[in-house]
Write a protein that holds these residues in place. Structure first.
Motif, mmCIF file in Angstrom:
data_model
loop_
_atom_site.group_PDB
_atom_site.id
_atom_site.type_symbol
_atom_site.label_atom_id
_atom_site.label_comp_id
_atom_site.label_asym_id
_atom_site.label_seq_id
_atom_site.Cartn_x
_atom_site.Cartn_y
_atom_site.Cartn_z
ATOM 1 N N LEU A 13 0.832 -1.195 0.000
ATOM 2 C CA LEU A 13 0.000 0.000 0.000
ATOM 3 C C LEU A 13 0.874 1.255 0.000
ATOM 4 C CD1 LEU A 13 -2.798 1.349 0.242
ATOM 5 C CD2 LEU A 13 -2.535 1.180 2.718
ATOM 6 N N THR A 14 1.877 1.271 0.847
ATOM 7 C CA THR A 14 2.789 2.416 0.927
ATOM 8 C C THR A 14 3.501 2.641 -0.396
ATOM 9 O OG1 THR A 14 3.119 1.985 3.282
ATOM 10 C CG2 THR A 14 4.731 3.389 2.211
ATOM 11 N N GLU A 15 3.999 1.579 -1.011
ATOM 12 C CA GLU A 15 4.711 1.712 -2.280
ATOM 13 C C GLU A 15 3.793 2.241 -3.392
ATOM 14 O OE1 GLU A 15 7.998 1.595 -2.775
ATOM 15 O OE2 GLU A 15 8.000 1.352 -0.605
ATOM 16 N N LYS A 16 2.559 1.751 -3.414
ATOM 17 C CA LYS A 16 1.596 2.202 -4.425
ATOM 18 C C LYS A 16 1.290 3.696 -4.228
ATOM 19 C CE LYS A 16 -0.780 0.029 -7.085
ATOM 20 N NZ LYS A 16 -0.800 -0.262 -8.501
ATOM 21 N N LEU A 17 1.091 4.107 -2.984
ATOM 22 C CA LEU A 17 0.805 5.515 -2.696
ATOM 23 C C LEU A 17 2.010 6.402 -3.011
ATOM 24 C CD1 LEU A 17 -1.257 5.210 0.599
ATOM 25 C CD2 LEU A 17 -2.107 5.793 -1.679
ATOM 26 N N LYS A 18 3.219 5.915 -2.712
ATOM 27 C CA LYS A 18 4.428 6.687 -3.019
ATOM 28 C C LYS A 18 4.574 6.878 -4.524
ATOM 29 C CE LYS A 18 7.393 5.664 0.929
ATOM 30 N NZ LYS A 18 8.635 5.006 1.382
ATOM 31 N N ALA A 19 4.348 5.808 -5.285
ATOM 32 C CA ALA A 19 4.475 5.897 -6.735
ATOM 33 C C ALA A 19 3.447 6.883 -7.301
ATOM 34 C CB ALA A 19 4.293 4.523 -7.363
ATOM 35 N N PHE A 20 2.227 6.834 -6.769
ATOM 36 C CA PHE A 20 1.195 7.759 -7.253
ATOM 37 C C PHE A 20 1.515 9.195 -6.853
ATOM 38 C CE2 PHE A 20 -2.997 9.864 -6.851
ATOM 39 C CZ PHE A 20 -3.310 9.862 -8.201
ATOM 40 N N ALA A 21 1.955 9.384 -5.611
ATOM 41 C CA ALA A 21 2.288 10.736 -5.144
ATOM 42 C C ALA A 21 3.412 11.332 -5.981
ATOM 43 C CB ALA A 21 2.674 10.707 -3.670
ATOM 44 N N CYS A 40 -8.899 8.716 -3.886
ATOM 45 C CA CYS A 40 -10.287 8.353 -3.555
ATOM 46 C C CYS A 40 -11.143 8.250 -4.817
ATOM 47 C CB CYS A 40 -10.896 9.372 -2.606
ATOM 48 S SG CYS A 40 -10.128 9.361 -0.999
ATOM 49 N N LYS A 41 -10.960 9.196 -5.706
ATOM 50 C CA LYS A 41 -11.772 9.218 -6.923
ATOM 51 C C LYS A 41 -11.511 7.986 -7.790
ATOM 52 C CE LYS A 41 -12.972 12.230 -10.750
ATOM 53 N NZ LYS A 41 -12.711 13.478 -11.423
ATOM 54 N N GLU A 42 -10.254 7.559 -7.867
ATOM 55 C CA GLU A 42 -9.908 6.426 -8.720
ATOM 56 C C GLU A 42 -10.196 5.079 -8.072
ATOM 57 O OE1 GLU A 42 -6.365 6.236 -11.041
ATOM 58 O OE2 GLU A 42 -6.147 8.414 -11.056
ATOM 59 N N CYS A 43 -10.203 5.010 -6.747
ATOM 60 C CA CYS A 43 -10.260 3.700 -6.087
ATOM 61 C C CYS A 43 -11.521 3.420 -5.283
ATOM 62 C CB CYS A 43 -9.057 3.548 -5.157
ATOM 63 S SG CYS A 43 -7.488 3.695 -5.983
ATOM 64 N N TRP A 44 -12.112 4.407 -4.698
ATOM 65 C CA TRP A 44 -13.171 4.178 -3.730
ATOM 66 C C TRP A 44 -14.528 4.675 -4.228
ATOM 67 C CZ3 TRP A 44 -10.020 6.308 0.995
ATOM 68 C CH2 TRP A 44 -9.016 5.407 1.310
ATOM 69 N N PRO A 45 -15.610 4.228 -3.586
ATOM 70 C CA PRO A 45 -16.954 4.678 -3.977
ATOM 71 C C PRO A 45 -17.119 6.195 -3.832
ATOM 72 C CG PRO A 45 -17.079 2.807 -2.484
ATOM 73 C CD PRO A 45 -15.646 3.229 -2.520
ATOM 74 N N LYS A 46 -17.984 6.755 -4.671
ATOM 75 C CA LYS A 46 -18.173 8.204 -4.701
ATOM 76 C C LYS A 46 -18.649 8.771 -3.360
ATOM 77 C CE LYS A 46 -20.198 11.831 -7.496
ATOM 78 N NZ LYS A 46 -18.979 12.527 -7.790
ATOM 79 N N ALA A 47 -19.509 8.049 -2.671
ATOM 80 C CA ALA A 47 -20.022 8.535 -1.391
ATOM 81 C C ALA A 47 -18.900 8.696 -0.366
ATOM 82 C CB ALA A 47 -21.081 7.579 -0.857
ATOM 83 N N LEU A 48 -17.881 7.877 -0.473
ATOM 84 C CA LEU A 48 -16.765 7.947 0.474
ATOM 85 C C LEU A 48 -15.829 9.116 0.155
ATOM 86 C CD1 LEU A 48 -15.354 6.634 2.882
ATOM 87 C CD2 LEU A 48 -14.191 5.123 1.279
ATOM 88 N N GLN A 49 -15.763 9.502 -1.105
ATOM 89 C CA GLN A 49 -14.842 10.557 -1.520
ATOM 90 C C GLN A 49 -15.062 11.859 -0.757
ATOM 91 O OE1 GLN A 49 -15.115 11.025 -5.781
ATOM 92 N NE2 GLN A 49 -14.992 8.823 -6.097
ATOM 93 N N ILE A 108 -6.841 0.089 -3.365
ATOM 94 C CA ILE A 108 -5.713 0.945 -3.771
ATOM 95 C C ILE A 108 -4.588 0.093 -4.337
ATOM 96 C CG2 ILE A 108 -3.905 2.517 -2.960
ATOM 97 C CD1 ILE A 108 -5.925 3.581 -0.919
ATOM 98 N N ILE A 109 -4.246 -1.001 -3.658
ATOM 99 C CA ILE A 109 -3.136 -1.858 -4.090
ATOM 100 C C ILE A 109 -3.393 -2.431 -5.479
ATOM 101 C CG2 ILE A 109 -1.882 -3.999 -3.601
ATOM 102 C CD1 ILE A 109 -2.381 -3.362 -0.579
ATOM 103 N N GLU A 110 -4.616 -2.858 -5.738
ATOM 104 C CA GLU A 110 -4.944 -3.502 -7.013
ATOM 105 C C GLU A 110 -5.202 -2.507 -8.141
ATOM 106 O OE1 GLU A 110 -8.328 -5.841 -5.969
ATOM 107 O OE2 GLU A 110 -7.140 -7.237 -4.766
ATOM 108 N N SER A 111 -5.401 -1.250 -7.820
ATOM 109 C CA SER A 111 -5.750 -0.264 -8.843
ATOM 110 C C SER A 111 -4.558 0.089 -9.719
ATOM 111 C CB SER A 111 -6.286 0.998 -8.189
ATOM 112 O OG SER A 111 -5.224 1.679 -7.559
ATOM 113 N N GLN A 112 -4.861 0.703 -10.822
ATOM 114 C CA GLN A 112 -3.837 1.212 -11.738
ATOM 115 C C GLN A 112 -3.714 2.718 -11.534
ATOM 116 O OE1 GLN A 112 -1.918 -0.649 -13.852
ATOM 117 N NE2 GLN A 112 -2.866 -2.385 -12.835
#
Length: 178
Positions: A13-21, A40-49, A108-112
């Motif tokens: 998770l940390t590595e994925k977030l670092k690469a995206f950041a 949040c927009k790319e990975c999670w439901p809209k209500a959570l964003q 997040i981990i599985e997302s592109q």
């Protein structure tokens, strides 16, 4: 709540977030509000964003830098944990936060994240546009036989300074006649 007993891979998770950041802010060390919003927009439901933007991020962020440090795994754990609480409030109200933490982290981990896929045109427009047999006039000079563009050479007419008119066929024959 965040004791290091998470049921997801915190390192992945940390590595994925670092690469995206790094793609967003040119720094793999932290995520600001805008970057968190994109995750949040790319990975999670809209209500959570909206809840993450208004409740979770302000609660978890470092007050001096106004960001989440990606070097601090405890801060990342807290971010996922707080987001799971909000997700439970929206979806199930089951109070099974660990299940939601795993779900959100794995999303997040599985997302592109940040990777845009370029697909080949299904209409065949590229082949049509680079087929020189379909062009007329000066446009057919813009591509070579393989369909590759010639660049400036295909767009600019070079001035012939030999003294002859462009379509004169007898160029260089003056001396032969006299």
């Amino acid at each position: 709540m965040a004791t290091g007993e998470e049921n997801y891979d915190i390192d992945a998770l940390t590595e994925k977030l670092k690469a995206f950041a790094l793609t967003q802010t040119k720094s793999a060390a932290k995520m600001d509000s805008k970057t968190v919003g994109k995750v949040c927009k790319e990975c999670w439901p809209k209500a959570l964003q909206t809840r993450v933007d208004s409740s979770v991020f302000p609660k978890v962020m470092d007050k001096t830098t106004k960001s989440i440090s990606l070097e601090n795994k405890e801060q990342i754990r807290k971010f996922i944990s707080e987001a799971a609480i909000q997700y439970d409030d929206i979806k199930e109200k089951s109070k099974d936060f660990k299940k939601h933490e795993k779900f959100l982290a794995e999303k997040i981990i599985e997302s592109q994240l940040g990777i845009k896929k370029t697909e080949v045109s299904k209409t065949g427009a590229i082949d049509r546009l680079t087929d020189t047999s379909k062009y007329t006039g000066s446009h057919k000079e813009r591509f070579d036989e393989a369909g590759k563009g010639k660049g400036v050479e295909g767009r600019v007419d070079k001035v012939d300074k030999s003294g002859y008119v462009g379509n004169y066929k007898g160029q260089g024959t003056y001396d032969e006649k006299h």
